[in-house]
Design a protein around this motif. Structure first.
Motif, PDB file in Angstrom:
ATOM      1  N   MET A   1       4.264  18.730   6.557  1.00 44.21           N
ATOM      2  CA  MET A   1       3.577  17.432   6.505  1.00 44.21           C
ATOM      3  C   MET A   1       2.534  17.461   5.395  1.00 44.21           C
ATOM      4  N   ASN A   2       2.570  16.469   4.509  1.00 43.70           N
ATOM      5  CA  ASN A   2       1.628  16.386   3.398  1.00 43.70           C
ATOM      6  C   ASN A   2       0.497  15.419   3.722  1.00 43.70           C
ATOM      7  N   GLN A   3      -0.682  15.711   3.176  1.00 43.52           N
ATOM      8  CA  GLN A   3      -1.844  14.849   3.402  1.00 43.52           C
ATOM      9  C   GLN A   3      -2.244  14.173   2.104  1.00 43.52           C
ATOM     10  N   VAL A   4      -2.493  12.851   2.185  1.00 44.41           N
ATOM     11  CA  VAL A   4      -2.939  12.082   1.028  1.00 44.41           C
ATOM     12  C   VAL A   4      -4.262  11.420   1.380  1.00 44.41           C
ATOM     13  N   ASN A   5      -5.244  11.542   0.497  1.00 41.53           N
ATOM     14  CA  ASN A   5      -6.561  10.928   0.705  1.00 41.53           C
ATOM     15  C   ASN A   5      -6.769   9.814  -0.317  1.00 41.53           C
ATOM     16  N   ILE A   6      -7.174   8.659   0.170  1.00 43.66           N
ATOM     17  CA  ILE A   6      -7.345   7.484  -0.692  1.00 43.66           C
ATOM     18  C   ILE A   6      -8.701   6.840  -0.415  1.00 43.66           C
ATOM     19  N   ALA A   7      -9.419   6.495  -1.486  1.00 41.09           N
ATOM     20  CA  ALA A   7     -10.706   5.808  -1.357  1.00 41.09           C
ATOM     21  C   ALA A   7     -10.525   4.338  -1.730  1.00 41.09           C
ATOM     22  N   VAL A   8     -11.204   3.464  -1.006  1.00 40.45           N
ATOM     23  CA  VAL A   8     -11.113   2.020  -1.258  1.00 40.45           C
ATOM     24  C   VAL A   8     -12.183   1.609  -2.257  1.00 40.45           C
ATOM     25  N   SER A   9     -11.775   0.887  -3.300  1.00 44.26           N
ATOM     26  CA  SER A   9     -12.720   0.434  -4.313  1.00 44.26           C
ATOM     27  C   SER A   9     -13.286  -0.942  -3.943  1.00 44.26           C
ATOM     28  N   GLU A  10     -14.258  -1.390  -4.697  1.00 39.46           N
ATOM     29  CA  GLU A  10     -14.929  -2.669  -4.446  1.00 39.46           C
ATOM     30  C   GLU A  10     -13.939  -3.831  -4.538  1.00 39.46           C
ATOM     31  N   GLU A  11     -12.993  -3.753  -5.503  1.00 36.89           N
ATOM     32  CA  GLU A  11     -12.069  -4.858  -5.720  1.00 36.89           C
ATOM     33  C   GLU A  11     -11.036  -4.982  -4.594  1.00 36.89           C
ATOM     34  N   GLN A  12     -10.843  -3.911  -3.828  1.00 38.73           N
ATOM     35  CA  GLN A  12      -9.781  -3.904  -2.822  1.00 38.73           C
ATOM     36  C   GLN A  12     -10.285  -4.225  -1.415  1.00 38.73           C
ATOM     37  N   THR A  13     -11.531  -4.546  -1.269  1.00 38.02           N
ATOM     38  CA  THR A  13     -12.122  -4.752   0.045  1.00 38.02           C
ATOM     39  C   THR A  13     -11.529  -5.967   0.757  1.00 38.02           C
ATOM     40  N   SER A  14     -11.516  -5.912   2.089  1.00 40.14           N
ATOM     41  CA  SER A  14     -11.073  -6.988   2.980  1.00 40.14           C
ATOM     42  C   SER A  14      -9.557  -7.182   3.033  1.00 40.14           C
ATOM     43  N   GLU A  15      -8.783  -6.248   2.476  1.00 44.93           N
ATOM     44  CA  GLU A  15      -7.327  -6.340   2.568  1.00 44.93           C
ATOM     45  C   GLU A  15      -6.855  -5.588   3.806  1.00 44.93           C
ATOM     46  N   ARG A  16      -5.801  -6.062   4.446  1.00 42.96           N
ATOM     47  CA  ARG A  16      -5.238  -5.352   5.600  1.00 42.96           C
ATOM     48  C   ARG A  16      -4.865  -3.927   5.213  1.00 42.96           C
ATOM     49  N   LEU A  17      -5.062  -2.999   6.136  1.00 42.66           N
ATOM     50  CA  LEU A  17      -4.783  -1.593   5.866  1.00 42.66           C
ATOM     51  C   LEU A  17      -3.327  -1.376   5.456  1.00 42.66           C
ATOM     52  N   ASP A  18      -2.374  -1.964   6.187  1.00 43.45           N
ATOM     53  CA  ASP A  18      -0.960  -1.728   5.872  1.00 43.45           C
ATOM     54  C   ASP A  18      -0.589  -2.309   4.510  1.00 43.45           C
ATOM     55  N   LYS A  19      -1.136  -3.486   4.186  1.00 49.30           N
ATOM     56  CA  LYS A  19      -0.861  -4.096   2.889  1.00 49.30           C
ATOM     57  C   LYS A  19      -1.513  -3.295   1.766  1.00 49.30           C
ATOM     58  N   PHE A  20      -2.750  -2.845   2.000  1.00 49.89           N
ATOM     59  CA  PHE A  20      -3.481  -2.065   1.002  1.00 49.89           C
ATOM     60  C   PHE A  20      -2.729  -0.789   0.649  1.00 49.89           C
ATOM     61  N   LEU A  21      -2.264  -0.061   1.684  1.00 49.46           N
ATOM     62  CA  LEU A  21      -1.600   1.218   1.436  1.00 49.46           C
ATOM     63  C   LEU A  21      -0.238   1.030   0.778  1.00 49.46           C
ATOM     64  N   SER A  22       0.518   0.018   1.197  1.00 52.47           N
ATOM     65  CA  SER A  22       1.837  -0.195   0.608  1.00 52.47           C
ATOM     66  C   SER A  22       1.737  -0.715  -0.823  1.00 52.47           C
ATOM     67  N   THR A  23       0.622  -1.332  -1.160  1.00 54.15           N
ATOM     68  CA  THR A  23       0.402  -1.781  -2.533  1.00 54.15           C
ATOM     69  C   THR A  23      -0.103  -0.634  -3.397  1.00 54.15           C
ATOM     70  N   THR A  24      -0.993   0.175  -2.834  1.00 56.27           N
ATOM     71  CA  THR A  24      -1.547   1.310  -3.572  1.00 56.27           C
ATOM     72  C   THR A  24      -0.485   2.367  -3.849  1.00 56.27           C
ATOM     73  N   GLU A  25       0.373   2.599  -2.871  1.00 57.39           N
ATOM     74  CA  GLU A  25       1.455   3.579  -3.006  1.00 57.39           C
ATOM     75  C   GLU A  25       2.790   2.836  -2.903  1.00 57.39           C
ATOM     76  N   PRO A  26       3.355   2.382  -4.033  1.00 56.09           N
ATOM     77  CA  PRO A  26       4.566   1.555  -4.002  1.00 56.09           C
ATOM     78  C   PRO A  26       5.755   2.198  -3.289  1.00 56.09           C
ATOM     79  N   GLU A  27       5.756   3.526  -3.183  1.00 53.71           N
ATOM     80  CA  GLU A  27       6.885   4.186  -2.514  1.00 53.71           C
ATOM     81  C   GLU A  27       6.814   4.030  -0.993  1.00 53.71           C
ATOM     82  N   TRP A  28       5.660   3.604  -0.477  1.00 54.70           N
ATOM     83  CA  TRP A  28       5.511   3.415   0.970  1.00 54.70           C
ATOM     84  C   TRP A  28       5.757   1.953   1.304  1.00 54.70           C
TER      85      TRP A  28
END
Length: 304
Positions: A1-28
């Motif tokens: 199992m691999n671990q990925v750590n992601i920090a949220v920037s000012e421009e990305q605030t208030s987005e749904r978690l699932d949408k944010f992650l699938s946009t940040t990591e297009p393979e997900w």
């Protein structure tokens, strides 16, 4: 199992978690992220949250990516159209309608299944699901693929793709009449936010994509073009031709609503050339346009 750590920037605030992650990591995919949330594999600031959690600037997100399920990929004897083969590489002409490699829910009838029956020595760099596969073409695209029979050959071919020295030419039939005899489309491609199964020209989480094209023949409502790939992004020719207003005929995903009934896009990978991994000699192969695609082009010519 691999671990990925992601920090949220000012421009990305208030987005749904699932949408944010699938946009940040297009393979997900968004569905995949939602399942990971349910399985307790995602934490925000050390706590488990729901998929609809609104991310905030400064949030620290930890994602535990589960190991892929081991699928039993079996060899299946097939009548493969082999254009070239030696101890290092193999060039095969894939028919339209055949998937290149197995995936969950689709583990048989693929090119890889046939290759495994044809030869036992395929490179293992891409794992059990994609042995020997260096590059892909879509299910409903026909044409030539290079296959690595050992890791040395695989690394060499991948490096050539990265260096953009591999020759890959496609014949396509597109809607509309292209006025220019030649052109270059230089537009980055990434996952479509509105449709996770599609790609689009975008600046967000995109990769450079360059397609060169030459007009071969013009008809009343269609144009036959030869496209040369400089890069190899998912659905690149299909996305780029749609972007400039000339979508591929028969394309169910990127074509117009009323396109031709061809059970897939009229696209054929007809020319493939590369330096042999062991000898360094440049070798090139040409596969003729499939009979059904040629018949469609002939019908356009006869009706003009």
């Amino acid at each position: 199992m691999n671990q990925v750590n992601i920090a949220v920037s000012e421009e990305q605030t208030s987005e749904r978690l699932d949408k944010f992650l699938s946009t940040t990591e297009p393979e997900w995919s968004r569905t995949q992220v939602q399942q990971w949330v349910k399985d307790g594999l995602i934490e925000v600031n050390g706590k488990q949250v729901k998929a609809n959690y609104k991310v905030q600037a400064g949030d620290q997100i930890k994602v535990e990516i589960p190991d892929p399920e081991a699928l039993d990929v079996e060899a299946e004897p097939m009548d493969l159209d082999i254009y070239y083969e030696d101890a290092d590489v193999l060039v095969v002409n894939k028919p339209r309608g055949m998937v290149v490699h197995p995936a969950p829910g689709h583990v048989s009838g693929t090119l890889v299944n046939g290759l495994m029956a044809h030869c036992k020595d395929l490179s293992g760099i891409n794992g059990v699901m994609r042995p020997g596969i260096v590059h892909r073409i879509d299910k409903d695209t026909s044409g030539l693929l290079m296959v690595a029979k050992n890791d040395m050959a695989h690394e060499s071919l991948v490096n050539q793709l990265v260096a953009k020295t591999v020759t890959r030419k496609y014949t396509a039939v597109v809607h509309g009449i292209i006025q220019h005899d030649t052109g270059t489309i230089d537009a980055p491609i990434g996952r479509d936010k509105k449709d996770r199964q599609s790609m689009t020209v975008t600046k967000e989480n995109a990769k450079q994509a360059v397609t060169h094209f030459d007009v071969i023949e013009r008809f009343k409502d269609f144009t036959v073009v030869e496209c040369r790939l400089e890069t190899g992004r998912t659905h690149q020719i299909r996305v780029h031709m749609k972007y400039i207003g000339y979508p591929l005929a028969g394309d169910p995903k990127y074509g117009p609503r009323k396109t031709v009934d061809f059970n897939g896009q009229l696209l054929h990978a007809g020319v493939l050339g590369f330096d042999h991994p062991r000898t360094g000699e440049y070798i090139e192969f040409t596969a003729p346009i499939p009979a059904d695609m040629q018949a469609f082009i002939d019908s356009l010519r006869n009706n003009d």
